[in-house]
Design a protein around this motif. Structure first.
Motif, PDB file in Angstrom:
ATOM      1  N   SER A  13       0.821  -1.215   0.000  1.00 51.08           N
ATOM      2  CA  SER A  13       0.000   0.000   0.000  1.00 51.08           C
ATOM      3  C   SER A  13       0.855   1.266   0.000  1.00 51.08           C
ATOM      4  N   GLY A  14       2.097   1.132   0.463  1.00 51.47           N
ATOM      5  CA  GLY A  14       2.962   2.300   0.571  1.00 51.47           C
ATOM      6  C   GLY A  14       3.961   2.462  -0.553  1.00 51.47           C
ATOM      7  N   ARG A  15       3.901   1.589  -1.563  1.00 57.49           N
ATOM      8  CA  ARG A  15       4.851   1.694  -2.673  1.00 57.49           C
ATOM      9  C   ARG A  15       4.691   3.036  -3.392  1.00 57.49           C
ATOM     10  N   GLY A  16       5.831   3.695  -3.607  1.00 57.87           N
ATOM     11  CA  GLY A  16       5.807   4.981  -4.278  1.00 57.87           C
ATOM     12  C   GLY A  16       5.506   6.149  -3.358  1.00 57.87           C
TER      13      GLY A  16
ATOM     14  N   LYS B  64      -6.914   1.150   8.452  1.00 59.66           N
ATOM     15  CA  LYS B  64      -6.899  -0.006   9.349  1.00 59.66           C
ATOM     16  C   LYS B  64      -5.938   0.229  10.508  1.00 59.66           C
ATOM     17  N   VAL B  65      -6.340  -0.192  11.700  1.00 56.83           N
ATOM     18  CA  VAL B  65      -5.487  -0.113  12.886  1.00 56.83           C
ATOM     19  C   VAL B  65      -4.950  -1.503  13.189  1.00 56.83           C
ATOM     20  N   ILE B  66      -3.640  -1.625  13.260  1.00 56.31           N
ATOM     21  CA  ILE B  66      -2.979  -2.901  13.511  1.00 56.31           C
ATOM     22  C   ILE B  66      -2.226  -2.827  14.839  1.00 56.31           C
ATOM     23  N   LYS B  67      -2.305  -3.899  15.622  1.00 55.68           N
ATOM     24  CA  LYS B  67      -1.570  -3.980  16.885  1.00 55.68           C
ATOM     25  C   LYS B  67      -0.521  -5.092  16.769  1.00 55.68           C
ATOM     26  N   PRO B  68       0.664  -4.759  16.251  1.00 56.72           N
ATOM     27  CA  PRO B  68       1.681  -5.775  15.955  1.00 56.72           C
ATOM     28  C   PRO B  68       2.111  -6.598  17.162  1.00 56.72           C
ATOM     29  N   LEU B  69       2.127  -5.997  18.352  1.00 53.87           N
ATOM     30  CA  LEU B  69       2.614  -6.719  19.528  1.00 53.87           C
ATOM     31  C   LEU B  69       1.714  -7.896  19.900  1.00 53.87           C
TER      32      LEU B  69
ATOM     33  N   HIS C 171      -1.848  12.402   5.070  1.00 55.14           N
ATOM     34  CA  HIS C 171      -0.781  11.800   4.265  1.00 55.14           C
ATOM     35  C   HIS C 171      -1.264  10.591   3.453  1.00 55.14           C
ATOM     36  N   GLY C 172      -2.553  10.326   3.447  1.00 56.70           N
ATOM     37  CA  GLY C 172      -3.083   9.233   2.649  1.00 56.70           C
ATOM     38  C   GLY C 172      -2.574   7.878   3.074  1.00 56.70           C
ATOM     39  N   ILE C 173      -2.363   7.692   4.365  1.00 53.71           N
ATOM     40  CA  ILE C 173      -1.833   6.435   4.894  1.00 53.71           C
ATOM     41  C   ILE C 173      -2.991   5.573   5.382  1.00 53.71           C
ATOM     42  N   ASN C 174      -3.004   4.311   4.958  1.00 52.83           N
ATOM     43  CA  ASN C 174      -4.119   3.424   5.290  1.00 52.83           C
ATOM     44  C   ASN C 174      -3.860   2.494   6.476  1.00 52.83           C
ATOM     45  N   TYR C 175      -2.643   2.513   6.994  1.00 53.79           N
ATOM     46  CA  TYR C 175      -2.334   1.613   8.115  1.00 53.79           C
ATOM     47  C   TYR C 175      -1.776   2.399   9.301  1.00 53.79           C
ATOM     48  N   ILE C 176      -2.448   2.258  10.415  1.00 55.97           N
ATOM     49  CA  ILE C 176      -2.010   2.860  11.671  1.00 55.97           C
ATOM     50  C   ILE C 176      -1.556   1.738  12.590  1.00 55.97           C
TER      51      ILE C 176
ATOM     52  N   ASP D 175       4.821   4.150   4.568  1.00 55.52           N
ATOM     53  CA  ASP D 175       3.860   3.077   4.322  1.00 55.52           C
ATOM     54  C   ASP D 175       2.913   2.848   5.497  1.00 55.52           C
ATOM     55  N   CYS D 176       3.167   3.516   6.622  1.00 59.05           N
ATOM     56  CA  CYS D 176       2.293   3.379   7.783  1.00 59.05           C
ATOM     57  C   CYS D 176       2.548   4.557   8.721  1.00 59.05           C
TER      58      CYS D 176
END
Length: 381
Positions: A64-67, A236-241, A170-175, A71-72
């Motif tokens: 999603s962040g290419r270019g 989308k909100v992601i919780k990596p931990l 910033h047009g970012i789709n992943y938080i 990316d997040c």
């Protein structure tokens, strides 16, 4: 909220009858344990399965962040969870985050130190949003005047509002969010820490006790970021931990070694206001010690022995030697006298139910999201 029930403490955690709504089975185990075992542990995978899921998510984030420059987006408070998440997602997954920090006027020197150490060592740019202090100050004073326990809503609201503002700008789709099951699996009771995005409640409190027009404050309703941004804008909100083995002591050791990061006395103490609020105000005014929630989360996730937790609770939640200094600091920062702050501490207690609120709507929404979107209030999912 005055309780006449007999005191009892859970035999598996350190939660007790100061936790509103708690119940116990015949073995003395509280209902929060059963909730964790039935509704959280079964869906919590931190081994190869969790890692694989996270890798797939990271691949989507990168695509999603290419270019794009980023990316997040990640918020950095300087606390253990957000700091380790930033370290892990850059070092192990090679993401390119827009890193932002919200300065609500209460950063501790230790938080500033920790943030700078990570940013410098990782070679990142840090975007800092400074909240209009007159608005923040008036909002916080309105919360004090309201008599309710959930005084930290102004800070929490600012953090959430700015996060979504940056994502959209910033047009970012992943938080990426540092919330996690490992240290937050026990939810904070709503009677003490009410939903911070209930705008009906916030507007009512400000209407009664606010004095400054909120022209720039970054308000964000739950409908905006849970429904509009998620389902209409694809944020989308992601919780990596939640997908990896996150042991707090081990994570802090890594950060100390790699960055010179320094630990705090208690969770969320990177803010001087939160340190005062959770460490002193809640225990002395509302008879609620947040350490019981935090320590019980560590017990349930196997990071702390119950006897160790009880030993920690034997001491006061605040430093008796510095509390008067902290009390004076809060009063001076808010532009009021010490006597006025004492008055707020001694005034009749009120709770969310004394003001307009949308709790029923929130409960329905929570039920729907839990069952159909897999989300859950607090750090879990």
């Amino acid at each position: 909220m005055t309780s006449t029930i007999q005191y009892q403490i859970c035999t598996k955690t350190v939660l007790d009858t100061t936790y509103p709504g708690i119940t116990f089975d015949v073995k003395g185990v509280c209902n929060l344990v059963a909730d964790f075992e039935s509704n959280v542990r079964l869906h919590w995978h931190t081994g190869p399965e969790g890692r694989q899921k996270l890798e797939l998510i990271v691949e989507k984030i990168k695509n999603s962040g290419r270019g794009r420059e980023y990316d997040c987006i990640m918020g950095l408070s300087g606390g253990a969870d957000s700091s380790y998440m930033l370290h892990m997602m850059i070092k192990e997954f090679d993401l390119r985050p827009l890193v932002f920090h919200v300065d609500g006027g209460w950063n501790s020197e230790l938080a500033v130190h920790n943030i700078n150490k990570l940013i410098d060592k990782l070679g990142l740019d840090l975007y800092t949003e400074v909240i209009n202090w007159e608005e923040m100050r008036d909002f916080q004073l309105a919360m004090f005047k309201s008599g309710v326990p959930h005084l930290d809503i102004p800070q929490d609201m600012a953090f959430v509002g700015v996060l979504y503002k940056f994502a959209r700008k910033h047009g970012i789709n992943y938080i990426l969010n540092g919330g996690n099951i490992s240290t937050e699996c026990v939810p904070r009771p709503l009677d003490i820490i009410y939903w911070g995005t209930d705008m009906a409640q916030i507007r009512d409190i400000l209407a009664h006790h606010g004095t400054v027009p909120m022209q720039t404050y970054p308000f964000s309703s739950i409908f905006y970021h849970k429904i509009y941004l998620r389902y209409l804008r694809g944020v989308k909100v992601i919780k990596p931990l939640n997908f990896v083995r996150y042991i707090k002591q081990e994570a802090m050791a890594v950060m100390e070694r790699e960055y010179g990061w320094k630990p705090y006395p208690q969770k969320h103490f990177e803010s001087r206001f939160t340190r005062f609020f959770e460490g002193y105000w809640l225990p002395t005014r509302f008879d609620f010690d947040m350490r019981r929630v935090d320590l019980s989360s560590l017990i349930l996730t196997g990071q702390l022995d119950r006897d160790e937790a009880l030993a920690k609770l034997a001491g006061l939640p605040y430093d008796p030697g510095s509390i008067q200094q902290d009390f004076d600091y809060i009063a001076i920062k808010l532009g009021i006298s010490r006597e006025e702050l004492v008055g707020y501490h001694e005034m009749p207690k009120k709770y969310y139910g004394h003001y307009r609120n949308q709790r029923r709507i929130f409960e329905i929404g929570d039920w729907v999201l839990t069952r159909f979107a897999g989300t859950r209030r607090g750090g879990a999912f």
